[in-house]
Design a protein around this motif. Sequence first.
Motif, PDB file in Angstrom:
ATOM      1  N   CYS A 144     -21.333  41.883-137.270  1.00 64.05           N
ATOM      2  CA  CYS A 144     -20.374  42.020-136.171  1.00 64.05           C
ATOM      3  C   CYS A 144     -19.647  40.690-136.026  1.00 64.05           C
ATOM      4  O   CYS A 144     -20.195  39.723-135.505  1.00 64.05           O
ATOM      5  CB  CYS A 144     -21.149  42.376-134.898  1.00 64.05           C
ATOM      6  SG  CYS A 144     -20.130  42.455-133.431  1.00 64.05           S
ATOM      7  N   SER A 164     -16.692  38.088-134.866  1.00 68.23           N
ATOM      8  CA  SER A 164     -15.640  37.793-133.886  1.00 68.23           C
ATOM      9  C   SER A 164     -14.604  36.858-134.495  1.00 68.23           C
ATOM     10  O   SER A 164     -14.003  36.032-133.812  1.00 68.23           O
ATOM     11  CB  SER A 164     -16.236  37.216-132.603  1.00 68.23           C
ATOM     12  OG  SER A 164     -17.073  36.117-132.889  1.00 68.23           O
ATOM     13  N   ALA A 168     -15.446  42.753-134.017  1.00 65.82           N
ATOM     14  CA  ALA A 168     -15.639  42.883-132.582  1.00 65.82           C
ATOM     15  C   ALA A 168     -14.342  42.359-131.990  1.00 65.82           C
ATOM     16  O   ALA A 168     -13.569  41.699-132.652  1.00 65.82           O
ATOM     17  CB  ALA A 168     -16.806  42.027-132.134  1.00 65.82           C
ATOM     18  N   MET A 190     -15.533  43.118-124.205  1.00 66.69           N
ATOM     19  CA  MET A 190     -16.020  42.876-125.567  1.00 66.69           C
ATOM     20  C   MET A 190     -17.448  43.382-125.726  1.00 66.69           C
ATOM     21  O   MET A 190     -17.801  43.965-126.757  1.00 66.69           O
ATOM     22  CB  MET A 190     -15.947  41.383-125.902  1.00 66.69           C
ATOM     23  CG  MET A 190     -16.425  41.061-127.298  1.00 66.69           C
ATOM     24  SD  MET A 190     -16.096  39.337-127.740  1.00 66.69           S
ATOM     25  CE  MET A 190     -16.885  39.256-129.345  1.00 66.69           C
ATOM     26  N   VAL A 240     -18.698  45.991-128.573  1.00 63.98           N
ATOM     27  CA  VAL A 240     -19.812  45.704-129.481  1.00 63.98           C
ATOM     28  C   VAL A 240     -20.880  46.792-129.365  1.00 63.98           C
ATOM     29  O   VAL A 240     -21.370  47.334-130.365  1.00 63.98           O
ATOM     30  CB  VAL A 240     -20.399  44.304-129.182  1.00 63.98           C
ATOM     31  CG1 VAL A 240     -21.705  44.088-129.930  1.00 63.98           C
ATOM     32  CG2 VAL A 240     -19.386  43.223-129.530  1.00 63.98           C
ATOM     33  N   SER A 258     -19.675  50.081-130.863  1.00 65.95           N
ATOM     34  CA  SER A 258     -19.497  49.976-132.319  1.00 65.95           C
ATOM     35  C   SER A 258     -20.837  50.031-133.038  1.00 65.95           C
ATOM     36  O   SER A 258     -20.959  50.627-134.108  1.00 65.95           O
ATOM     37  CB  SER A 258     -18.776  48.676-132.688  1.00 65.95           C
ATOM     38  OG  SER A 258     -17.492  48.667-132.150  1.00 65.95           O
ATOM     39  N   LEU A 288     -24.961  39.178-135.392  1.00 64.13           N
ATOM     40  CA  LEU A 288     -23.873  38.878-134.455  1.00 64.13           C
ATOM     41  C   LEU A 288     -23.296  37.521-134.818  1.00 64.13           C
ATOM     42  O   LEU A 288     -23.961  36.490-134.672  1.00 64.13           O
ATOM     43  CB  LEU A 288     -24.397  38.862-133.021  1.00 64.13           C
ATOM     44  CG  LEU A 288     -25.101  40.132-132.530  1.00 64.13           C
ATOM     45  CD1 LEU A 288     -25.651  39.923-131.114  1.00 64.13           C
ATOM     46  CD2 LEU A 288     -24.154  41.333-132.570  1.00 64.13           C
ATOM     47  N   ASN A 326     -17.796  34.842-126.767  1.00 62.32           N
ATOM     48  CA  ASN A 326     -18.159  35.775-127.827  1.00 62.32           C
ATOM     49  C   ASN A 326     -19.669  35.935-127.951  1.00 62.32           C
ATOM     50  O   ASN A 326     -20.167  37.052-128.102  1.00 62.32           O
ATOM     51  CB  ASN A 326     -17.557  35.302-129.158  1.00 62.32           C
ATOM     52  CG  ASN A 326     -16.039  35.267-129.091  1.00 62.32           C
ATOM     53  OD1 ASN A 326     -15.390  36.273-129.297  1.00 62.32           O
ATOM     54  ND2 ASN A 326     -15.473  34.109-128.775  1.00 62.32           N
ATOM     55  N   GLN A 339     -21.411  39.528-127.316  1.00 69.15           N
ATOM     56  CA  GLN A 339     -22.050  40.215-128.439  1.00 69.15           C
ATOM     57  C   GLN A 339     -23.515  40.514-128.138  1.00 69.15           C
ATOM     58  O   GLN A 339     -24.005  41.607-128.426  1.00 69.15           O
ATOM     59  CB  GLN A 339     -21.916  39.364-129.709  1.00 69.15           C
ATOM     60  CG  GLN A 339     -20.497  39.347-130.263  1.00 69.15           C
ATOM     61  CD  GLN A 339     -20.344  38.393-131.427  1.00 69.15           C
ATOM     62  OE1 GLN A 339     -20.547  37.193-131.287  1.00 69.15           O
ATOM     63  NE2 GLN A 339     -19.973  38.896-132.590  1.00 69.15           N
TER      64      GLN A 339
END
Length: 577
Positions: A50, A52, A86, A105, A109, A112, A123, A130, A134
């Motif tokens: 994932c 960012s 993300a 966000m 996450v 997703s 992550l 972030n 996450q």
Amino acid sequence: MSDTTAPGPRLRSSRWYGGLDRDGFIHRSWMKSDGYPGDLFSGKPMIGICSSWSDLTPCNSHLDEVAEYVKRGVWEAGGVPLVFPAMSLGETQMLPTTMLFRNLMSMAVEESIRGNPIDGVVLLGGCDKNTPAQLMGAASVDIPTIVLSGGPKLSGKYRGEDLGSGTSVWQFSEAVRAGEMSVDDFLAAESCMSRSKGFCNTMGTASTMASLVEALGITLPENAAIPAVDSRRRVLAHLTGRRIVEMVHEDLCPSRVLTRESFANAVRVCAAIGGSTNAVVHLLAIAGRLGIEFSLDDWDRLGRDVPLLVDLMPAGKYLMEDFYYAGGLPAVMRELGDLLDLEARTVSGRPLREQVVTAERIGDDVIHPIDVPIREDAGIAVLRGNLAPDGAIIKPAAASGALLQHTGRAVVFESIEDFKARIDDPALEVDADSVLVLKGCGPQGYPGMPEVGNMPLPKKLLQRGITDMVRISDARMSGTAYGTVVLHVSPESAAGGPLALVQDGDVVSLDVPNRSLRLEVPEDELARRRSTPESGPSEYVRGYARLYIDHVQQAHLGADFDFLVGSSGDEVKRESH
Ligand code: FES
């Protein structure tokens, strides 16, 4: 030629790839369009990375490169790496404030991860919001998860001096306003401060969160401090890729790693490193997703008596690169010793003790020995009183000792715009003993709780050599900032908190040793001033901002949405039909 074999039943991804029916055909076939051989869908763990990454998040702009090293490790361990985006929150680019979007966000996450054929997730984060976003999202799904930070920038260099991200900006901009630095010199320092990829090199929010996820045990050791451009960051990425595949086989989920004990460790580590006040709302929100009992008062209770060991800006003088060379977070945790619960589990599968026992502290300057700390009591203090019934916070390590017990008359600003319009007005009635009070900057009121709590001082006082004043607001402040700044006043003014009642000239008393914040105005007068609270600014009639205002909780609860607290697990309840 058939190249499809059904995977073993225990992987979550087998729901997508295990069937020999129409749905299995569809899930596999469309992935094969990217060149994946069929046997990859036959029982190999699918590892989501994932990321960012974004060009609009400069601190994370190298995460696409870092992801390649994670992939190496995943392939090597027998998994299949799948990078997915993300939302990315660029602290210095995104308006009005990234905190407005942290919860959004986290939702992106969470959904997703849950909605995709993923057995474990890495992550990949960096810049301030972030990392918590996450981890909040992943915690609400609770499949095997490991965090990997992008690493800090190299130290800034300017005319023989080290420049710290953020901290030097605040210092220079005050120097320009005081007439002590030219605009040409100010602009020359720009590129010198940010000379490599990575997140802010001070102990700001990004470095704090990278440190606290390591203290929580949800990263491999040394996550916090290896510089972004150091080859050892790539090695860590490779090892992280290897480890997440093993974690899938061990079913090592966040709920088995993140416990009340690990949150207690994180609070204590935050004190020892002089961490950002923003960590308060982020850890409260992450714990809320896991159903862990962890409150604002725990911050005060657990952080009390923890010494400051790390001499980094903004509270000190060194930077993250120095911190890494001095031993990094493992050396700090070893120094803290029994102040931590060293039996806490980590994603390595081993207790924290085994990760820190061999750590070495290099020199005494950057990381102090525990018997010679920089200061004795470094924890974030939680204040209460009639001005903050649900609490407010202050970071004593970044404040002026002489102002920690202070009584002064309020100079009130109804909004940040009001503040900016009047702070340098020569006619403003303010002196060094005044208390600057800012309203309308809480979660609902702004909306999004911006980092404006470290209000710049009035120019006329700067020119007289005044460098600090007591400032009080319902806002946050940048983790790279400093000063005697009371933050996160709860309830906020827009939610009807007593902060809304403060008027120019009111006497305000701050007493940090006794954890008190009071408005010295008789209760009958406060009752007279009280009116019906508003629910955030009314110009937000639609869209995400409206959702945010309607559902965000107050700062003392972590400013998460009321409907996001807790977990929904990893199960998708309906099929695709
Ligand atoms: Fe991105 Fe500081 S602005 S970490």
